[in-house]
Each structure stands twice: as C-alpha cells, then as structure tokens.
Design an enzyme around this catalytic site. Structure first.
Site, PDB file in Angstrom:
ATOM      1  N   ASN A   9       0.859  -1.193   0.000  1.00 33.04           N
ATOM      2  CA  ASN A   9       0.000   0.000   0.000  1.00 33.04           C
ATOM      3  C   ASN A   9       0.893   1.239   0.000  1.00 33.04           C
ATOM      4  O   ASN A   9       1.487   1.584   1.015  1.00 33.04           O
ATOM      5  CB  ASN A   9      -0.894  -0.035   1.256  1.00 33.04           C
ATOM      6  N   LYS A  11       0.006   4.255  -0.315  1.00 32.88           N
ATOM      7  CA  LYS A  11      -0.708   5.410   0.259  1.00 32.88           C
ATOM      8  C   LYS A  11      -0.534   6.641  -0.653  1.00 32.88           C
ATOM      9  O   LYS A  11      -0.489   6.500  -1.871  1.00 32.88           O
ATOM     10  CB  LYS A  11      -0.221   5.686   1.685  1.00 32.88           C
ATOM     11  N   HIS A  96      -9.388   0.948   5.516  1.00 30.69           N
ATOM     12  CA  HIS A  96      -8.075   1.147   6.134  1.00 30.69           C
ATOM     13  C   HIS A  96      -8.252   2.103   7.319  1.00 30.69           C
ATOM     14  O   HIS A  96      -9.073   3.024   7.262  1.00 30.69           O
ATOM     15  CB  HIS A  96      -7.102   1.728   5.104  1.00 30.69           C
ATOM     16  N   GLU A  98      -6.693   4.552   8.264  1.00 33.99           N
ATOM     17  CA  GLU A  98      -6.555   5.981   7.926  1.00 33.99           C
ATOM     18  C   GLU A  98      -7.849   6.524   7.311  1.00 33.99           C
ATOM     19  O   GLU A  98      -8.200   7.682   7.519  1.00 33.99           O
ATOM     20  CB  GLU A  98      -5.360   6.176   6.978  1.00 33.99           C
ATOM     21  N   GLU A 168      -4.943  -5.124  11.128  1.00 37.45           N
ATOM     22  CA  GLU A 168      -3.939  -4.068  11.214  1.00 37.45           C
ATOM     23  C   GLU A 168      -4.129  -3.297  12.520  1.00 37.45           C
ATOM     24  O   GLU A 168      -4.929  -2.344  12.566  1.00 37.45           O
ATOM     25  CB  GLU A 168      -4.093  -3.099  10.045  1.00 37.45           C
ATOM     26  N   GLY A 174       2.745   2.207  10.619  1.00 39.17           N
ATOM     27  CA  GLY A 174       3.652   3.328  10.384  1.00 39.17           C
ATOM     28  C   GLY A 174       4.448   3.749  11.604  1.00 39.17           C
ATOM     29  O   GLY A 174       5.083   4.799  11.599  1.00 39.17           O
ATOM     30  N   SER A 210       3.798  -2.264  10.345  1.00 38.76           N
ATOM     31  CA  SER A 210       5.261  -2.265  10.437  1.00 38.76           C
ATOM     32  C   SER A 210       5.880  -3.605  10.066  1.00 38.76           C
ATOM     33  O   SER A 210       6.868  -4.044  10.666  1.00 38.76           O
ATOM     34  CB  SER A 210       5.708  -1.827  11.840  1.00 38.76           C
ATOM     35  N   GLY A 231       2.935  -1.195   4.310  1.00 42.83           N
ATOM     36  CA  GLY A 231       2.951   0.227   3.972  1.00 42.83           C
ATOM     37  C   GLY A 231       4.371   0.662   3.645  1.00 42.83           C
ATOM     38  O   GLY A 231       4.870   0.479   2.533  1.00 42.83           O
TER      39      GLY A 231
HETATM   40  C1  PEP Z   1      -0.621   0.021   6.310  1.00 45.51           C
HETATM   41  O1  PEP Z   1      -0.764   1.236   6.198  1.00 45.51           O
HETATM   42  O2  PEP Z   1      -1.505  -0.740   5.900  1.00 45.51           O
HETATM   43  C2  PEP Z   1       0.597  -0.457   6.941  1.00 45.51           C
HETATM   44  C3  PEP Z   1       0.619  -1.693   7.348  1.00 45.51           C
HETATM   45  O3  PEP Z   1       1.623   0.439   7.050  1.00 45.51           O
HETATM   46  P1  PEP Z   1       3.094   0.125   7.651  1.00 45.51           P
HETATM   47  O4  PEP Z   1       3.565  -1.155   7.037  1.00 45.51           O
HETATM   48  O5  PEP Z   1       3.910   1.304   7.228  1.00 45.51           O
HETATM   49  O6  PEP Z   1       2.937   0.016   9.124  1.00 45.51           O
END
Ligand code: PEP
Length: 250
Positions: A9, A11, A96, A98, A168, A174, A210, A231
C-alpha cells in the site's frame, strides 16, 4: 494456505515517474516464477500507468485501489468508482484505519463499499484493527468482533467468502512497532474461528503493521497468517522484493 499474499500500500506517496520506476524495479527483481500473490496499491491517479508497466512482465503481480466510492457514478466530486478502476484492478482496500480515522468512514459506509467492490467482480481487502487505548483496556477482541459483524457478516456467505481480511492494529501502522508474534497468533486464531464458524470456510487473513524484511519471516510463519499488507516497506523495491523472497520460502 500455501500461497502467500504480499500487498504493498503506497498510500499518498510517489509521483508519476517514481510509481512507474518502482513498478518496473519490482518486476525486474522478481523472477516471474513466484508463487506469491503480489499486489501493488499505487495512488489511484497512477493506476493505469502502473498497470501498463506491470502487465506482461510478471503474471503474479496485480494492481489494487486504496479506496473507492460505493456508487458507480454520480455527483461525488473528487471520488473514484469501481467502474472506473475495474479494467485495471483486481483488489480494493476497504476500511483502512486511515480512512476510518481521517475520513470518518463507519461500518455502514464500509458495507456499501464491500458490496460495490464485489458487484464489480473485484476482491475487497477489509481492514480491521484496534487502537492502543482499546488494546490496553482489554477491548481488542470485542472491537474486532464488532468490526467484522458490522461489515463482513452483513454480507451473504457467498459474498463473504470472496473477501480478504487484514488485521492491522492501529498502533502498529507506520510506527515501526510491529505486533508481537504471540499477539498476531492470538488475533488470527480468533478471526479464523470467528469467520469459519459463521460462513463455513476460512478466507485469507493478512497481517499489517510495520511488517518489514526483518520481521516478515516470523510474522508470515504464524498459523492463519496468509500474507501481509505492507505500507512503508513497500515503497522501495529492494525491501518489498526481499519480503517477497522470504514469503516464497515459508
Ligand atoms: C498500512 O498502512 O496498511 C501499513 C501496514 O503500514 P506500515 O507497514 O507502514 O505500518
């Protein structure tokens, strides 16, 4: 499930040239013989170009959209619909954290999006997850249960079986702070049991938060972890491809 899913992703990152370059680099660095199901989620404006850059180069790479509106057309300024992306995309991320946090997307809207994605013959990746406060106050399973009940379980079983769920934890997205293997195992077991009991079979369950080359072997080896939604580590070809290589050997 033997074949892992690695979904990147991006973003709201990468301009046109960077998006195409990253796609080409991922195609160049993968062997085209992977069994991993690789999905790229570029910014929606670059979906056609990313599709064009990947097509024919690696049949295991498909394209997805980070979000869609639930209507197929109409007076919704700035929005993108399933009918606009279905030529290029096989997957759509729905809910998601966000989107839930910054755009106030509630379960009622997410359910409409799930239905819209399914009617357009694409696969939704439904994201669920608890906040740090909810985890610390022992509400994790109640939160996840509600998120699933209000969305996935409002679909009929035929529709629900076509979905993917991504766990998640919001506090891990993030932040560089991944959930521990035992936290992931506990949640994925819970989700597997909850979903199979209701719809009669399991559906793919991804972990996101992460996930990176350093921890993905451990996370992807956990029971009922069928892949990862990535991400930050999907923004560079070398780290994303390293994760694909690791997924190949699990
Ligand atoms: C995400 O935004 O779906 C995500 C998992 O981000 P990150 O891997 O940066 O934590």
């Amino acid at each position: 499930m033997n074949q892992k899913i690695l979904a990147g992703n991006w973003k709201m990152n990468h301009d046109f040239e960077e998006s195409v370059r990253l796609t080409q680099a991922i195609c160049d660095l993968t062997t085209k013989k992977e069994k991993t199901n690789i999905i790229l989620f570029p910014p929606s404006i670059f979906i056609p170009q990313v599709f064009a850059a990947a097509i024919g180069l690696n049949p295991n790479i498909s394209i997805g959209c980070q979000n869609v509106h639930f209507e197929t057309n109409g007076a919704y300024t700035g929005e993108v619909s399933t009918s606009m992306i279905q030529t290029f995309c096989k997957y759509v991320i729905v809910g998601h954290s966000e989107r839930r946090q910054y755009f106030k997307e509630k379960s009622s809207i997410l359910l409409k999006k799930l239905k819209s994605v399914l009617s357009a013959k694409m696969t939704p990746i439904l994201c669920i997850g608890e906040s740090l406060k909810q985890r610390e106050s022992g509400e994790t399973f109640e939160v996840l249960n509600n998120q699933i009940k209000e969305t996935l379980f409002e679909l009929n079983n035929i529709e629900a079986k076509k979905c993917i769920v991504a766990y998640e934890p919001i506090w891990a997205i993030g932040t560089g702070l991944s959930a521990t293997a035992s936290q992931v195992e506990e949640v994925h077991n819970f989700l597997h049991n909850l979903i199979t009991e209701k719809i009669g079979e399991s559906i793919p369950l991804l972990y996101g938060g992460s996930c990176k080359p350093e921890n993905c072997k451990e996370l992807l080896s956990i029971n009922y972890v069928d892949g990862a939604l990535v991400g930050g580590a999907s923004l560079k070809a070398d780290s994303f491809v390293k994760m694909i290589e690791i997924a190949e050997n699990i």
